[in-house]
Design an enzyme around this catalytic site. Structure first.
Site, PDB file in Angstrom:
ATOM      1  N   ASP A  54      -3.870  -8.713  -5.246  1.00  0.00           N
ATOM      2  CA  ASP A  54      -3.486  -7.521  -5.716  1.00  0.00           C
ATOM      3  C   ASP A  54      -4.037  -6.288  -4.953  1.00  0.00           C
ATOM      4  O   ASP A  54      -4.675  -6.374  -4.107  1.00  0.00           O
ATOM      5  CB  ASP A  54      -4.317  -7.232  -7.339  1.00  0.00           C
ATOM      6  CG  ASP A  54      -4.328  -6.022  -7.763  1.00  0.00           C
ATOM      7  OD1 ASP A  54      -3.221  -5.562  -8.049  1.00  0.00           O
ATOM      8  OD2 ASP A  54      -5.293  -5.521  -8.039  1.00  0.00           O
ATOM      9  N   ASP A  61      -4.728  -2.471  -5.914  1.00  0.00           N
ATOM     10  CA  ASP A  61      -5.523  -1.497  -6.607  1.00  0.00           C
ATOM     11  C   ASP A  61      -6.647  -2.072  -7.247  1.00  0.00           C
ATOM     12  O   ASP A  61      -6.210  -2.829  -8.034  1.00  0.00           O
ATOM     13  CB  ASP A  61      -4.604  -0.585  -7.299  1.00  0.00           C
ATOM     14  CG  ASP A  61      -3.595   0.274  -6.788  1.00  0.00           C
ATOM     15  OD1 ASP A  61      -3.786   1.581  -6.421  1.00  0.00           O
ATOM     16  OD2 ASP A  61      -2.523   0.113  -6.616  1.00  0.00           O
ATOM     17  N   THR A 104       1.389  -6.228  -6.181  1.00  0.00           N
ATOM     18  CA  THR A 104       1.176  -4.743  -6.817  1.00  0.00           C
ATOM     19  C   THR A 104       2.032  -4.398  -7.982  1.00  0.00           C
ATOM     20  O   THR A 104       3.332  -4.648  -7.900  1.00  0.00           O
ATOM     21  CB  THR A 104       0.916  -3.675  -5.791  1.00  0.00           C
ATOM     22  OG1 THR A 104       0.570  -2.545  -6.532  1.00  0.00           O
ATOM     23  CG2 THR A 104       2.043  -3.565  -5.011  1.00  0.00           C
ATOM     24  N   LYS A 133       3.378  -7.912 -14.248  1.00  0.00           N
ATOM     25  CA  LYS A 133       2.044  -8.653 -14.735  1.00  0.00           C
ATOM     26  C   LYS A 133       1.835  -8.301 -16.197  1.00  0.00           C
ATOM     27  O   LYS A 133       2.133  -7.087 -16.526  1.00  0.00           O
ATOM     28  CB  LYS A 133       0.990  -8.156 -13.856  1.00  0.00           C
ATOM     29  CG  LYS A 133       1.054  -8.316 -12.384  1.00  0.00           C
ATOM     30  CD  LYS A 133      -0.128  -7.886 -11.631  1.00  0.00           C
ATOM     31  CE  LYS A 133       0.162  -8.054 -10.068  1.00  0.00           C
ATOM     32  NZ  LYS A 133      -0.915  -7.333  -9.490  1.00  0.00           N
TER      33      LYS A 133
END
Length: 222
Positions: A19, A21, A111, A143
């Site tokens: 991932d 962030d 992301t 996601k």
């Protein structure tokens, strides 16, 4: 205290899917500023204390708050706000070491940002972007659906079940697990008791990756 990697200890993987962030970069202040400004603009109650859904695609978060016919317009607005604010976006410890150890053939970034926002943030933080990355623009379901991590594994030419997903958010961990991958959670945007993963560590810098002929292993940092 010895770092407990649980079922990840001794396992080998073909690739590591990160991932961005909260895992590779700290963008929390910029994200919070943008979303709280947006919350004030659309008239949500108590915008200064608006709770941002870190790790969740923006469209999904907006759809939970506003009618369906407003989602696309407000998505474009929040993306504009985020694109304009990269102040304080910084690289987290351990990223350069992890990417240098793994190399392009075994690494991907996955992301919930759009492609444009990803590029703004990686430029701001100095992320060493690998050959394979998947953004919100590349998938039809973000996601916690398995599609983002499954797509990254496919682009690398590996089985998702032979991958390790590194995440900081519940939605991302659900996505990785649904794709069949093992999961490693790092603390940052969520508490340890909110993160359901094979192992939870304080930060990416708490571990290191070693590569041998049989694959990648994750071990406690020296």
């Amino acid at each position: 205290m010895t770092l407990d990697l649980g079922p990840l200890a001794g396992r080998t993987f073909d690739a590591v899917l990160f991932d961005m962030d909260g895992t590779l970069i700290d963008s929390v202040p910029a994200v919070d500023r943008s979303w709280r400004r947006w919350a004030a603009e659309v008239g949500l109650p108590d915008p200064e204390n608006f709770q941002v859904s870190h790790g969740t695609p923006a469209r999904t978060a907006i759809a939970r708050l506003l009618p369906a016919d407003r989602v696309e317009t407000e998505f474009r607005r929040i993306e504009q706000l985020e694109l304009e604010d990269a102040d304080g976006v910084v690289l987290l410890d351990g990223v350069h070491e992890a990417f240098a150890a793994l190399g392009d053939a075994r690494t991907a970034i996955v992301t919930s940002c759009t492609d444009a926002l990803m590029r703004v943030r990686v430029d701001a933080a100095g992320v060493p972007v690998p050959r394979v990355f998947v953004t919100a623009d590349d998938v039809s379901r973000g996601k916690p659906d398995p599609e983002p991590f499954a797509r990254a594994a496919s682009l690398l030419g590996v089985d998702p079940a032979r991958c390790l997903v590194v995440e900081d958010a519940p939605a991302g961990l659900l996505s990785g697990r649904a794709a069949g991958a093992a999961t490693l959670a790092v603390l940052g945007t969520h508490r340890a008791d909110e993160l359901d993963a094979d192992a939870v560590v304080p930060a990416l810098a708490s571990v290191r990756f070693t590569v041998a002929d049989d694959g990648v292993r994750v071990v406690a940092a020296d």
